[in-house]
Design a protein around this motif. Sequence first.
Motif, short mmCIF file in Angstrom:
data_model
loop_
_atom_site.label_atom_id
_atom_site.label_comp_id
_atom_site.label_asym_id
_atom_site.label_seq_id
_atom_site.Cartn_x
_atom_site.Cartn_y
_atom_site.Cartn_z
N ASN A 2 -5.71 -3.88 -9.24
CA ASN A 2 -7.17 -3.80 -9.25
C ASN A 2 -7.69 -2.59 -8.47
O ASN A 2 -8.89 -2.41 -8.34
CB ASN A 2 -7.79 -5.09 -8.71
CG ASN A 2 -7.49 -5.35 -7.25
OD1 ASN A 2 -6.82 -4.56 -6.58
ND2 ASN A 2 -7.95 -6.48 -6.75
N GLY A 3 -6.77 -1.78 -7.93
CA GLY A 3 -7.17 -0.58 -7.21
C GLY A 3 -7.61 -0.81 -5.78
O GLY A 3 -7.90 0.14 -5.06
N GLU A 4 -7.65 -2.06 -5.35
CA GLU A 4 -8.03 -2.36 -3.98
C GLU A 4 -6.81 -2.35 -3.08
O GLU A 4 -5.67 -2.35 -3.55
CB GLU A 4 -8.75 -3.71 -3.92
CG GLU A 4 -10.07 -3.70 -4.66
CD GLU A 4 -10.82 -5.00 -4.56
OE1 GLU A 4 -10.55 -5.78 -3.62
OE2 GLU A 4 -11.67 -5.24 -5.42
N LYS A 5 -7.05 -2.35 -1.77
CA LYS A 5 -5.97 -2.34 -0.79
C LYS A 5 -5.21 -3.67 -0.80
O LYS A 5 -5.82 -4.74 -0.90
CB LYS A 5 -6.56 -2.07 0.59
CG LYS A 5 -5.55 -1.92 1.67
CD LYS A 5 -6.20 -1.54 2.98
CE LYS A 5 -5.10 -1.41 4.01
NZ LYS A 5 -5.42 -0.49 5.05
N ALA A 6 -3.89 -3.60 -0.71
CA ALA A 6 -3.07 -4.81 -0.59
C ALA A 6 -3.27 -5.40 0.80
O ALA A 6 -3.32 -4.68 1.79
CB ALA A 6 -1.59 -4.48 -0.79
N THR A 7 -3.41 -6.71 0.86
CA THR A 7 -3.53 -7.42 2.14
C THR A 7 -2.61 -8.63 2.11
O THR A 7 -2.41 -9.23 1.05
CB THR A 7 -4.97 -7.89 2.39
OG1 THR A 7 -5.38 -8.74 1.31
CG2 THR A 7 -5.94 -6.72 2.50
N GLU B 83 2.07 -2.49 -6.37
CA GLU B 83 0.82 -1.86 -5.99
C GLU B 83 -0.28 -2.71 -6.64
O GLU B 83 -0.14 -3.08 -7.81
CB GLU B 83 0.73 -0.43 -6.52
CG GLU B 83 1.79 0.49 -5.97
CD GLU B 83 1.81 1.83 -6.69
OE1 GLU B 83 1.88 2.85 -5.98
OE2 GLU B 83 1.78 1.85 -7.94
N PRO B 84 -1.35 -3.05 -5.92
CA PRO B 84 -2.40 -3.87 -6.53
C PRO B 84 -2.98 -3.18 -7.78
O PRO B 84 -3.36 -2.01 -7.71
CB PRO B 84 -3.45 -3.99 -5.44
CG PRO B 84 -2.69 -3.80 -4.17
CD PRO B 84 -1.62 -2.79 -4.50
N ASN C 60 0.82 -1.21 0.00
CA ASN C 60 0.00 0.00 0.00
C ASN C 60 0.85 1.26 0.00
O ASN C 60 0.32 2.36 -0.12
CB ASN C 60 -0.95 -0.01 1.20
CG ASN C 60 -1.95 -1.12 1.08
OD1 ASN C 60 -2.66 -1.22 0.09
ND2 ASN C 60 -2.00 -2.00 2.07
N HIS D 257 0.54 1.38 -12.34
CA HIS D 257 1.01 0.93 -11.04
C HIS D 257 2.49 0.57 -11.07
O HIS D 257 2.98 0.04 -12.07
CB HIS D 257 0.18 -0.27 -10.57
CG HIS D 257 -1.25 0.08 -10.33
ND1 HIS D 257 -2.18 0.11 -11.35
CD2 HIS D 257 -1.89 0.46 -9.21
CE1 HIS D 257 -3.34 0.48 -10.86
NE2 HIS D 257 -3.19 0.70 -9.56
#
Length: 135
Positions: free
Chosen positions: A59-64, A56-57, A10, A40
């Motif tokens: 898909n625009g979502e938060k990395a987990t 960086e993901p 992130n 990205h």
Amino acid sequence: MLSHVMVGSNDIERSQRFYDAVLGTLGVGEPLVNKASSGHTRFFYRHDGSTFSVTEPINGEKATPGNGCTVAFSCKSPEQVRVFHDTALAHGGKSIENPPGLREGSLGPMYLAYVRDPDGNKLCAIYHGSDKDGA
């Protein structure tokens, strides 16, 4: 068997500072930096035929971090395991499980340490050695 391992971040600049320092303890040089067509940023660290990547993901979502996932890095000595661990802590990582040390198991003696990177990805520094060399 593996081509590469990739983890998400992130804060890609923070991750580069962390991994430049930590992977530097293993003799890994500067990463190749790639801007994906999506815009990205990705880093590719290449060493001894292996590639470790941070992205960086897209898909625009938060990395987990993955539940149950661990990325293990081979070390050449118990001291290198300790340096990897201590460098990770000095650069925003968190020590987890037991302190760096010898573990006995069905695979034989191993000297290892577990840390989490600043994004929570679980990393292991491991040396497969014998009792006579300190592991």
